[in-house]
Design a protein around this motif. Structure first.
Motif, PDB file in Angstrom:
ATOM      1  N   ASP A 337       0.759  -1.068  -0.112  1.00  0.00           N
ATOM      2  CA  ASP A 337       0.170   0.373   0.046  1.00  0.00           C
ATOM      3  C   ASP A 337       0.661   1.135  -0.507  1.00  0.00           C
ATOM      4  OD1 ASP A 337      -2.257  -1.290   0.068  1.00  0.00           O
ATOM      5  OD2 ASP A 337      -2.326  -1.042   1.734  1.00  0.00           O
ATOM      6  N   ILE A 338       2.074   1.517   0.874  1.00  0.00           N
ATOM      7  CA  ILE A 338       2.831   2.530   0.527  1.00  0.00           C
ATOM      8  C   ILE A 338       3.368   2.676  -0.613  1.00  0.00           C
ATOM      9  CG2 ILE A 338       5.380   3.412   1.393  1.00  0.00           C
ATOM     10  CD1 ILE A 338       4.608   1.344   4.511  1.00  0.00           C
ATOM     11  N   LYS A 339       3.759   1.601  -1.545  1.00  0.00           N
ATOM     12  CA  LYS A 339       4.515   1.758  -2.305  1.00  0.00           C
ATOM     13  C   LYS A 339       3.026   2.599  -3.250  1.00  0.00           C
ATOM     14  CE  LYS A 339       8.023  -1.867  -2.327  1.00  0.00           C
ATOM     15  NZ  LYS A 339       8.254  -2.994  -2.546  1.00  0.00           N
ATOM     16  N   GLU A 340       2.378   2.189  -3.246  1.00  0.00           N
ATOM     17  CA  GLU A 340       1.326   1.824  -4.636  1.00  0.00           C
ATOM     18  C   GLU A 340       1.012   3.645  -4.059  1.00  0.00           C
ATOM     19  OE1 GLU A 340      -3.492   1.590  -5.036  1.00  0.00           O
ATOM     20  OE2 GLU A 340      -2.506  -0.285  -3.768  1.00  0.00           O
ATOM     21  N   CYS A 341       0.597   4.077  -2.772  1.00  0.00           N
ATOM     22  CA  CYS A 341       0.438   5.137  -2.755  1.00  0.00           C
ATOM     23  C   CYS A 341       1.868   6.360  -2.896  1.00  0.00           C
ATOM     24  CB  CYS A 341       0.436   5.508  -1.181  1.00  0.00           C
ATOM     25  SG  CYS A 341      -1.593   4.543  -0.502  1.00  0.00           S
ATOM     26  N   ARG A 342       2.768   5.976  -3.204  1.00  0.00           N
ATOM     27  CA  ARG A 342       4.288   6.307  -2.903  1.00  0.00           C
ATOM     28  C   ARG A 342       3.788   6.984  -4.469  1.00  0.00           C
ATOM     29  NH1 ARG A 342       8.458   3.496  -1.998  1.00  0.00           N
ATOM     30  NH2 ARG A 342       8.206   3.981  -0.371  1.00  0.00           N
ATOM     31  N   GLU A 343       3.924   5.814  -5.189  1.00  0.00           N
ATOM     32  CA  GLU A 343       3.739   6.000  -6.525  1.00  0.00           C
ATOM     33  C   GLU A 343       2.283   7.508  -7.156  1.00  0.00           C
ATOM     34  OE1 GLU A 343       4.848   5.622 -10.775  1.00  0.00           O
ATOM     35  OE2 GLU A 343       5.795   4.682  -8.295  1.00  0.00           O
ATOM     36  N   HIS A 344       1.161   6.832  -6.680  1.00  0.00           N
ATOM     37  CA  HIS A 344       0.456   7.868  -6.714  1.00  0.00           C
ATOM     38  C   HIS A 344       0.722   9.078  -6.392  1.00  0.00           C
ATOM     39  CE1 HIS A 344      -2.952  10.363  -5.644  1.00  0.00           C
ATOM     40  NE2 HIS A 344      -3.778   9.789  -6.249  1.00  0.00           N
ATOM     41  N   VAL A 345       1.575   9.545  -5.243  1.00  0.00           N
ATOM     42  CA  VAL A 345       2.014  11.024  -4.844  1.00  0.00           C
ATOM     43  C   VAL A 345       2.881  10.997  -5.900  1.00  0.00           C
ATOM     44  CG1 VAL A 345       3.472  12.293  -3.361  1.00  0.00           C
ATOM     45  CG2 VAL A 345       1.723  10.543  -2.755  1.00  0.00           C
ATOM     46  N   ILE A 346       3.530  10.471  -6.930  1.00  0.00           N
ATOM     47  CA  ILE A 346       4.560  11.167  -7.815  1.00  0.00           C
ATOM     48  C   ILE A 346       4.260  11.590  -9.055  1.00  0.00           C
ATOM     49  CG2 ILE A 346       6.949  10.236  -8.976  1.00  0.00           C
ATOM     50  CD1 ILE A 346       7.376   8.610  -6.780  1.00  0.00           C
ATOM     51  N   VAL A 347       2.755  10.446  -8.994  1.00  0.00           N
ATOM     52  CA  VAL A 347       2.204  10.838 -10.207  1.00  0.00           C
ATOM     53  C   VAL A 347       1.577  11.748 -10.381  1.00  0.00           C
ATOM     54  CG1 VAL A 347       0.863  10.033 -12.186  1.00  0.00           C
ATOM     55  CG2 VAL A 347       2.832   8.524 -11.061  1.00  0.00           C
ATOM     56  N   ASN A 348       0.244  12.528  -9.719  1.00  0.00           N
ATOM     57  CA  ASN A 348      -0.546  12.978  -9.820  1.00  0.00           C
ATOM     58  C   ASN A 348      -0.005  13.953  -8.645  1.00  0.00           C
ATOM     59  OD1 ASN A 348      -1.856  11.427 -11.651  1.00  0.00           O
ATOM     60  ND2 ASN A 348      -2.257   9.744  -9.363  1.00  0.00           N
ATOM     61  N   SER A 349       0.065  13.926  -7.889  1.00  0.00           N
ATOM     62  CA  SER A 349       0.468  15.496  -6.257  1.00  0.00           C
ATOM     63  C   SER A 349       1.116  16.777  -7.278  1.00  0.00           C
ATOM     64  CB  SER A 349       1.917  14.619  -5.324  1.00  0.00           C
ATOM     65  OG  SER A 349       1.291  15.843  -4.225  1.00  0.00           O
ATOM     66  N   GLY A 350       1.903  16.511  -8.040  1.00  0.00           N
ATOM     67  CA  GLY A 350       3.041  17.638  -8.358  1.00  0.00           C
ATOM     68  C   GLY A 350       1.393  18.755  -9.263  1.00  0.00           C
ATOM     69  N   ALA A 351       1.260  18.210 -10.291  1.00  0.00           N
ATOM     70  CA  ALA A 351      -0.101  18.562 -10.943  1.00  0.00           C
ATOM     71  C   ALA A 351      -1.508  18.984  -9.820  1.00  0.00           C
ATOM     72  CB  ALA A 351      -1.387  17.445 -11.967  1.00  0.00           C
ATOM     73  N   MET A 352      -1.498  17.815  -9.133  1.00  0.00           N
ATOM     74  CA  MET A 352      -2.774  18.196  -8.657  1.00  0.00           C
ATOM     75  C   MET A 352      -2.599  19.504  -7.707  1.00  0.00           C
ATOM     76  SD  MET A 352      -4.669  16.306  -5.434  1.00  0.00           S
ATOM     77  CE  MET A 352      -3.014  15.928  -4.933  1.00  0.00           C
ATOM     78  N   HIS A 353      -1.605  19.939  -6.983  1.00  0.00           N
ATOM     79  CA  HIS A 353      -1.248  20.897  -5.729  1.00  0.00           C
ATOM     80  C   HIS A 353      -1.491  22.550  -6.838  1.00  0.00           C
ATOM     81  CE1 HIS A 353      -0.678  19.430  -2.057  1.00  0.00           C
ATOM     82  NE2 HIS A 353      -0.733  17.843  -2.714  1.00  0.00           N
ATOM     83  N   ARG A 354      -0.603  21.954  -7.859  1.00  0.00           N
ATOM     84  CA  ARG A 354      -0.586  23.373  -9.146  1.00  0.00           C
ATOM     85  C   ARG A 354      -2.059  23.473  -9.261  1.00  0.00           C
ATOM     86  NH1 ARG A 354       1.242  20.989 -14.046  1.00  0.00           N
ATOM     87  NH2 ARG A 354      -1.486  21.059 -14.542  1.00  0.00           N
ATOM     88  N   GLU A 355      -2.433  22.806  -9.029  1.00  0.00           N
ATOM     89  CA  GLU A 355      -4.111  23.379  -9.563  1.00  0.00           C
ATOM     90  C   GLU A 355      -5.095  23.557  -9.064  1.00  0.00           C
ATOM     91  OE1 GLU A 355      -5.463  23.516 -12.694  1.00  0.00           O
ATOM     92  OE2 GLU A 355      -3.688  22.844 -14.133  1.00  0.00           O
ATOM     93  N   ARG A 356      -4.861  23.337  -7.163  1.00  0.00           N
ATOM     94  CA  ARG A 356      -5.312  24.175  -6.671  1.00  0.00           C
ATOM     95  C   ARG A 356      -4.594  25.270  -5.885  1.00  0.00           C
ATOM     96  NH1 ARG A 356      -4.268  19.630  -1.324  1.00  0.00           N
ATOM     97  NH2 ARG A 356      -5.211  17.644  -2.196  1.00  0.00           N
ATOM     98  N   ARG A 357      -3.582  25.557  -6.204  1.00  0.00           N
ATOM     99  CA  ARG A 357      -3.280  27.284  -6.051  1.00  0.00           C
ATOM    100  C   ARG A 357      -3.656  27.832  -7.366  1.00  0.00           C
ATOM    101  NH1 ARG A 357       1.454  23.970  -5.337  1.00  0.00           N
ATOM    102  NH2 ARG A 357       2.141  24.536  -8.032  1.00  0.00           N
ATOM    103  N   GLY A 358      -3.712  27.642  -8.756  1.00  0.00           N
ATOM    104  CA  GLY A 358      -4.395  28.310  -9.451  1.00  0.00           C
ATOM    105  C   GLY A 358      -5.945  28.643  -8.824  1.00  0.00           C
ATOM    106  N   PHE A 359      -6.710  27.588  -8.603  1.00  0.00           N
ATOM    107  CA  PHE A 359      -7.882  28.397  -8.127  1.00  0.00           C
ATOM    108  C   PHE A 359      -8.097  28.480  -6.970  1.00  0.00           C
ATOM    109  CE2 PHE A 359     -11.565  26.717  -4.682  1.00  0.00           C
ATOM    110  CZ  PHE A 359     -12.720  27.132  -5.742  1.00  0.00           C
ATOM    111  N   LEU A 360      -6.583  28.515  -6.135  1.00  0.00           N
ATOM    112  CA  LEU A 360      -7.300  29.691  -4.854  1.00  0.00           C
ATOM    113  C   LEU A 360      -6.509  30.554  -5.249  1.00  0.00           C
ATOM    114  CD1 LEU A 360      -5.225  27.451  -1.981  1.00  0.00           C
ATOM    115  CD2 LEU A 360      -7.390  28.094  -2.301  1.00  0.00           C
TER     116      LEU A 360
END
Length: 1100
Positions: A337-360
């Motif tokens: 589960d940890i490895k799966e979550c890490r991969e999810h963070v690496i793939v999606n986290s940057g873009a997701m937070h970039r869009e958050r900041r744009g919305f904010l």
């Protein structure tokens, strides 16, 4: 356990004190770690070569350090300086003792809470649950930081060795402290063992706030998906996802939203993630037994890789958890589960937070606009402000944290945000609105507390069947405190202090730890008076940002490259105004510096000043095209316009007329000036956000940085505009420089359209510095440049007769000789140029110029005195026998160096003539109060500057009588040497120049001013001695007329006669009657006729 026991244990008080104490201890550990890693701050005894053997020995033998036997040779360094070592290491030792004591108190409190079987639910008893969780996370962070202090064994070991050597025994706390160090070599493993008994309590509350976290987490994470998804969501769902986006809410704007847990609405997601991830790391057994715990844990893992420990210290929670679970049986699925979550963070986290900041950014912008237009909404809708700030804070801190820990990803640009300035700006703008309209918020909530919460709480008390004494006291205290609040307190500016009420509220939550009673109405009471949060800055990320200076500077650099972000750049130095909130009383040594703030302000000022001065340079170039010196071609073309226009030669570039740059066929064409003005508008907008702010008790005014930068750069530009070349002795004309400065000044005054800036003061300061020899930075000024050039370039050539002083045109002109000159003297010395020079360097500059001229004059006077002393006997006899031609003829043969005397007197006359030209133009520029008259440009019969220079030449060995005698003989020397001038072919008088071709007409100025100054310094009668000079000169010149030697040209002889007349005309002490009494007027008349006749014949 009974409520009475909970009251006796004082859990609320202990939680409050231990949380504050724990944060202080945590900061101490962080400070010690940073100090030991910094070579500049590292303790001296850890780097001293004398202590090198002791350090290695302590590290090897810790904790069992033997002080006897052969080991003493390793501790010799400590033995020699044991008292100094104890003093230096005591603060570090005491800090580690604080960690041990904090651990003991935490253990005791956790055991007490376990015994009391406390009930935790963050939606019901928020303060109690939050304080409990914070205590656990703080304690864990302290232990983690303790394990990161690599030199802790050496610090403690050296102190104990010094203590043993001084007192004969170890410190009492040393055994337990050493044991603690050994136990926490692997901090996570030890912590999980310690929290084994508390697993039941710790695992009870995450399940109770899982729904709340899931709602906030999902609503906060999915907004970027909603923005781009083709799915259509209903308005209520969208409103619930973005609570602070209250423009979409259907409720009336002045009605507050009734929330069950208002404090949870703006609770930081980062804090909740830290609670969940570290909590489940310490008590991990439920991850294999409870599906809900597992889902909550995985949701938190998908949010990021790193958690903040303190300041800029982070931990890779995925790696730590995986490494720990790897050594446990039955956790292989959790590792997957940890490895799966890490991969999810690496793939999606940057873009997701970039869009958050744009919305904010857009959401905060609209929120600010609404609140600026309707500040009264701050009262009922203050919760939305807190939520907006909380969400924005989490995003800013996430980007700061990951900017130095970028994972290996295909899209590293997601971790770079060049629009951060805008988000920080609107966060700061919300804070300033809360500060500006604090009375509005206070008025609303004071009425709400006194007229709603107090009444509701009173009704609840009345309806309670059983009310213990302790609860009754607290309830009554709540009602009385809230009912006593009035609007007059707000109008009178009284400060509200609810600390006692908050502590009582926490006590009440602790007492009802076993079951949730009467919390519905109280759950939103405390947040209703939360405007104090804005004052202490808990909703702002600034405190953490100051510990990431590299990241912060990088963000500033990226934002400054975007033109649209330049108007928000002031948000970076404004963030620094909150850095003082990072200081804790247990760690006052933490570095406080204005460097970051000053760096940002200087960079903004540099960018702004560069744009301003570039605009000024363009305007100066356009203004230069309109100067008269460039109109020759235009006039020539106008005069010959009737002729057939000649085709331009191949390769010849036609010069455009001034104003051609303003002709534009298409407005869409953007010129360089358009870009500059747009950039200037954006940069100046940033200065309008705040007139001043405070950083570490220093008041900072941003516009002063701009003024300072403009002053520095404008000073250098003015010097460069002079175009001075020391090698070739070339310099720009004063009038050209003055025109350029006026163009710059006119352009700078347009800056007042953008900023409230005192441009007049700026220009005056710069120009005033230019009137001094050196500017405020020790650089040369135009006063120094022009002084050097006029002395070395113009007057030196005038002393060699290459340049002639022309009284008729009030300037210097070049001699008509074959040698080509590098400049035309009249272009630098006519009336307009001297007026421009006087306006540029002013009275102070002319005073400096005069002082340098006086230095050259005094050097010449010194040489003249030496000549007089060498020929004193002959001069004394000539003074006594000037009316005896035969004796004078014999004495004349014994008198050498007459040409040298006249040459030096001519040089003095040239210098004084130039000084008089400069002084005359000063009167046209400015007329100040009497400063010895000459400083204002007024003429004086006796030159005060020359008198001062003559007096300064005196030495201790000289007497006034000797000086007086030398002066008298000098005049005799000059008088008897005048006939020698007739032998020089250049001694003829020119009507065109109004003087002689070898500048001997300047002798008139030199004789009159120098004699007047010297006799004034000696307190003698000037007129009497000038009469004597006139008699001797007349006698020698009359003898010249009787000379039949063919070497003397009659034209030169007549010119020398005119020199005698010039001396009388230039003197305020001599008259024509005096001249006629000793020199026949008919000779002067004939001399003028011959000279002017020759001039007419020449012109004929």
């Amino acid at each position: 356990m009974s409520m009475a026991m909970a009251y006796q244990q004082k859990l609320a008080e202990k939680l409050t004190i231990l949380n504050d104490r724990g944060r202080g201890v945590l900061l101490r550990m962080n400070y010690i770690k940073k100090t030991c890693l910094d070579p500049k701050l590292r303790p001296q005894y850890l780097t001293d070569k004398i202590m090198e053997a002791s350090v290695k020995y302590i590290n090897k033998k810790f904790p069992n350090i033997d002080f006897r036997g052969n080991s003493q040779q390793h501790l010799v360094g400590i033995q020699k300086q044991k008292s100094e070592v104890m003093t230096a290491m005591s603060s570090y030792y005491d800090s580690f003792i604080d960690v041990m004591e904090f651990r003991d108190h935490v253990y005791e409190l956790l055991n007490t809470i376990d015994a009391c079987q406390c009930f935790f639910n963050i939606a019901v008893n928020f303060d109690f649950t939050k304080n409990y969780l914070e205590l656990i996370i703080t304690y864990t962070s302290v232990i983690v930081m303790l394990s990161r202090v690599e030199d802790k064994k050496v610090l403690v070991g050296m102190y104990n060795c010094a203590h043993e050597m001084s007192n004969g025994s170890s410190d009492p706390a040393y055994p337990r402290l050493a044991q603690m160090f050994m136990e926490y070599e692997q901090p996570i493993k030890k912590l999980t063992e310690e929290f084994g008994p508390h697993t039941k309590v710790i695992l009870s509350f995450p399940l109770l706030y899982s729904n709340l976290f899931s709602f906030l987490f999902v609503s906060y994470l999915l907004f970027s998906y909603l923005l781009f998804s083709s799915l259509h969501f209903s308005s209520p769902l969208f409103s619930s996802l973005f609570l602070f986006y209250f423009l979409l809410l259907s409720s009336p704007p002045l009605v507050p939203l009734p929330r069950m847990s208002m404090a949870c609405e703006y609770l930081s997601l980062e804090v909740m993630e830290r609670w969940i991830l570290l909590g489940y790391l310490l008590c991990h057994s439920s991850l294999n037994t409870h599906q809900s715990s597992q889902e909550l844990w995985k949701m938190a893992l998908r949010s990021g890789l790193y958690l903040t420990v303190i300041r800029d210290e982070t931990i890779n929670i995925h790696k730590i958890t995986e490494d720990y679970f790897d050594g446990l049986k039955g956790y292989s699925k959790r590792i997957a589960d940890i490895k799966e979550c890490r991969e999810h963070v690496i793939v999606n986290s940057g873009a997701m937070h970039r869009e958050r900041r744009g919305f904010l950014r857009n959401a905060l912008k609209e929120l600010v606009k609404v609140l600026e237009d309707e500040p009264g909404l701050l009262g009922p809708k203050v919760l939305f402000v807190f939520m907006a700030l909380s969400f924005s804070r989490d995003e800013v801190l996430w980007l700061v944290r990951y900017s130095e820990n970028i994972p290996k990803t295909k899209t590293p640009e997601d971790y770079v945000d060049s629009y951060m300035a805008e988000l920080l700006f609107y966060m700061e703008r919300l804070r300033s609105l809360m500060t500006k309209y604090s009375r509005v918020v206070q008025r609303y909530h004071v009425q709400y507390l006194a007229q709603f919460d107090a009444l509701l709480l009173n009704d609840t008390m009345q309806n309670m069947y059983v009310c213990p004494e302790e609860e009754s006291v607290l309830m009554t205290s709540f009602v009385s405190t809230l009912s006593a609040l009035t609007i007059k307190q707000v109008e009178n500016g009284e400060e509200f202090d609810f600390r006692a009420l908050r502590l009582d509220w926490l006590r009440l939550q602790v007492w009802y730890f076993t079951y949730p009673i009467n919390t519905l109405h109280l759950s939103h009471t405390v947040p209703c008076y939360q405007p104090a949060l804005i004052q202490n800055g808990t909703l702002f990320p600034k405190q953490t940002i100051c510990f990431y200076p590299r990241v912060f500077e990088k963000m500033f650099s990226q934002s400054s490259e975007e033109i649209s972000m330049q108007r928000y750049l002031m948000s970076f130095p404004l963030v620094c105004s909150h850095f003082n909130q990072t200081v804790h009383q247990l760690c006052p040594e933490e570095k406080r510096s204005l460097r970051l703030c000053v760096t940002f302000l200087e960079e903004i000022a540099k960018q702004t000043s560069s744009v301003i001065l570039e605009i000024c340079a363009e305007q100066c170039n356009l203004n230069d095209q309109l100067l008269p010196k460039h109109c020759g071609q235009t006039i020539s073309a106008a005069r010959n316009k009737k002729q057939k226009k000649q085709m331009p030669k191949k390769g010849e570039v036609q010069r455009e007329k001034p104003g051609a740059e303003s002709q534009r066929k298409d407005r869409a064409i953007v010129t360089n000036m358009d870009k500059l003005h747009l950039t200037l508008t954006e940069l100046c907008s940033s200065f309008g956000g705040s007139s001043d702010f405070t950083v570490f008790n220093h008041t900072v005014t941003p516009t002063e940085f701009l003024i300072s930068q403009l002053e520095t750069r404008l000073t250098k530009i003015i010097v460069r505009m002079a175009h001075y070349n020391q090698t070739t002795q070339e310099i720009g004309r004063p009038s050209d420089l003055l025109a350029g400065i006026r163009a710059y000044t006119a352009s700078l005054h347009t800056l007042s359209r953008y900023l409230s800036l005192d441009v007049t003061r700026l220009v005056k300061n710069v120009l005033l510095q230019q009137t001094q020899p050196l500017d405020s930075y020790g650089g040369q000024t135009i006063t120094t440049l022009y002084t050097n050039w006029y002395l070395e370039g113009l007057l030196r050539q005038a002393s060699s007769n290459l340049i002639v002083h022309c009284p008729a045109m009030h300037c210097f002109v070049n001699q008509t000789i074959e040698n080509e000159h590098s400049f035309k003297a009249e272009e630098y010395s006519d009336i307009s140029e001297m007026q421009a020079l006087a306006e540029l360097i002013g009275p102070y500059g002319l005073k400096f110029l005069s002082e340098n001229l006086m230095w050259h004059i005094t050097s010449q006077v010194g040489e003249l005195k030496k000549l007089v002393i060498e020929n004193m006997d002959v001069l004394v006899q000539m003074r006594a026998n000037f009316d005896k031609p035969e004796a004078m003829a014999n004495l004349q043969k014994r008198l050498p160096a007459g040409e040298n005397v006249l040459k030096r007197m001519t040089i003095i006359g040239v210098i004084l003539s130039f000084r008089a030209m400069a002084q005359d133009t000063l009167e046209d520029v400015t007329l100040t109060v009497f400063e010895l008259a000459s400083a204002a440009g007024l003429t004086c019969d006796i030159d005060p500057a020359l008198v001062t220079a003559i007096v300064s030449m005196r030495t201790d060995n000289s007497s006034i009588d000797e000086e007086y005698k030398l002066t008298c003989l000098l005049l005799v020397y000059i008088a008897v040497s005048l006939p020698i001038l007739a032998l020089d072919p250049n001694s003829y008088y020119s009507r065109h120049y109004g003087g002689h071709h070898n500048n001997i007409h300047c002798l008139a100025t030199a004789v009159n001013q120098l004699s007047a100054a010297m006799f004034t310094a000696e307190n003698k009668n000037i007129e009497q001695h000038l009469k004597e000079f006139l008699l001797v000169a007349s006698s020698t010149l009359l003898q010249l007329g009787q000379n039949v030697d063919n070497r003397v040209d009659s034209k030169n002889r007549d010119s020398i006669y005119l020199l005698l007349h010039m001396i009388v005309e230039a003197s305020p002490f001599l008259s024509q009657d005096m001249l006629e009494s000793c020199f026949p007027y008919v000779l002067l008349r004939n001399a003028y006729r011959e000279v002017y006749k020759a001039f007419i014949i020449t012109l004929g």
